[in-house]
Design an enzyme around this catalytic site. Structure first.
Site, PDB file in Angstrom:
ATOM      1  CG  ASP A   1      38.974  38.392  40.270  1.00  0.00           C
ATOM      2  OD1 ASP A   1      37.847  38.902  40.249  1.00  0.00           O
ATOM      3  OD2 ASP A   1      39.927  38.832  40.945  1.00  0.00           O
TER       4      ASP A   1
ATOM      5  CE  LYS B   1      35.298  42.558  44.154  1.00  0.00           C
ATOM      6  NZ  LYS B   1      36.641  42.513  43.556  1.00  0.00           N
TER       7      LYS B   1
ATOM      8  CD  GLN C   1      39.414  44.743  44.381  1.00  0.00           C
ATOM      9  OE1 GLN C   1      38.805  43.681  44.530  1.00  0.00           O
ATOM     10  NE2 GLN C   1      39.029  45.659  43.516  1.00  0.00           N
TER      11      GLN C   1
HETATM   12  N1  GUN Z   1      39.897  45.674  40.304  1.00  0.00           N
HETATM   13  C1  GUN Z   1      38.931  46.202  39.529  1.00  0.00           C
HETATM   14  N2  GUN Z   1      38.050  45.239  39.158  1.00  0.00           N
HETATM   15  C2  GUN Z   1      38.480  44.084  39.719  1.00  0.00           C
HETATM   16  C3  GUN Z   1      37.980  42.752  39.711  1.00  0.00           C
HETATM   17  O1  GUN Z   1      36.961  42.420  39.096  1.00  0.00           O
HETATM   18  N3  GUN Z   1      38.716  41.852  40.435  1.00  0.00           N
HETATM   19  C4  GUN Z   1      39.843  42.194  41.099  1.00  0.00           C
HETATM   20  N4  GUN Z   1      40.494  41.234  41.754  1.00  0.00           N
HETATM   21  N5  GUN Z   1      40.320  43.415  41.122  1.00  0.00           N
HETATM   22  C5  GUN Z   1      39.649  44.361  40.434  1.00  0.00           C
END
Ligand code: GUN
Length: 282
Positions: free
Chosen positions: A121, A54, A98
């Site tokens: 998100d 990311k 996350q």
């Molecule tokens: N953990 C697994 N997928 C995601 C996501 O799309 N966003 C976040 N913040 N954590 C995750």
């Protein structure tokens, strides 16, 4: 029939390039670049890979990256205060924490603390509610990325019998809302579902997001169905596989996403798309 490959990697790269160009233009006009904060608590190895990807995508798109890794023993109060600081910053347009977070932190409390207009998100109840009422603002990245991929097939979704396997807040539930908004007929399956096999066999579109290697046998896939595999599982030999048995499913399907190189890259591209939207509007 052998399915066409729905190449998420290529679609994501094209989307990221178009985002990069938009940012370049906005900055040339004197605007700020979009700012994204990705917060990770602790050192979960799988999360570390996602967060690194990311961060890299963010930098390549010309975004301001204010990501940080907080110690595993960071208290919930300290994390909430950090979110408050980021909520107040004018140069930060998107904030994500996350998941999973360590057990002593309640993910719902954390998600609700992020300002809804910075919740790139799309997990805040405000944004989930907007999606559920057909007025999406910031929609969850993975399901929205899947919709972008489905658009590329050119196939109409209206009236399609769609079966989603997995009912998580991150994938299954928002995926159901997205497909409902596209006028598909949606069935959501989960661990209490009876006769999963028959549900999958009847599906014209199958989206699987459970996180269990090869849990859907390929021979369950209806001839001509579209198969979207959200699972990314690491096997003992270090290789990656999805939740659907790929080779046998490919023999039956019309379109199928590979793992890796399918849905995964689209999640990150959609996160950038949401952050761009949070920064500049539509
Ligand atoms: N953990 C697994 N997928 C995601 C996501 O799309 N966003 C976040 N913040 N954590 C995750």
């Amino acid at each position: 029939m052998s399915a066409q490959i729905l190449d998420g990697k290529a679609i994501a790269l094209a989307l990221r390039e178009s985002i990069r160009q938009t940012v370049e233009q906005k900055v040339a006009e004197g605007q700020r670049p979009p700012g994204l904060a990705v917060i990770m608590v602790g050192e979960d190895p799988a999360s570390a890979v996602y967060v690194r990807n990311k961060k890299l995508a963010c930098e390549k798109a010309g975004f301001l990256d204010v990501s940080e890794v907080l110690a595993e023993d960071t208290t919930q109060e300290a994390l909430l205060s950090r979110i408050d600081e980021l909520n107040a910053r004018d140069d930060v347009h998107g904030i994500i924490v996350q998941l999973p977070v360590p057990d002593h932190i309640d993910p719902e409390t954390i998600i609700e603390r992020i300002a809804p207009h910075k919740d790139v998100d799309g997990f805040h109840p405000y944004n989930m509610g907007r999606l559920a009422t057909r007025m999406p603002v910031l929609a969850p990245c993975t399901p929205h990325g899947v919709m972008t991929m489905l658009e590329k097939t050119g196939l109409p979704l209206r009236g399609l019998n769609a079966v989603i396997v997995g009912a998580s807040n991150i994938v299954g539930v928002p995926m159901a809302l997205e497909l409902l908004n596209a006028r598909a007929t949606v069935t959501v399956c989960h661990s209490a579902t009876k006769d999963l096999e028959q549900k999958v066999r009847d599906a014209e579109l199958v989206v699987v997001g459970v996180g269990r290697p090869n849990m859907i046998p390929g021979h369950w896939i209806k001839s001509g169905a579209i198969v979207i595999d959200v699972g990314i599982n690491r096997l003992d030999d270090g290789s990656l596989c999805g939740d659907v048995e790929f080779e046998t499913a490919k023999a039956n399907a019309s379109w199928i996403t590979p793992v890796p190189g399918g849905v995964g890259p689209m999640t990150i591209a959609t996160l950038l798309q949401n952050t761009l939207k949070a920064a500049y509007g539509d």
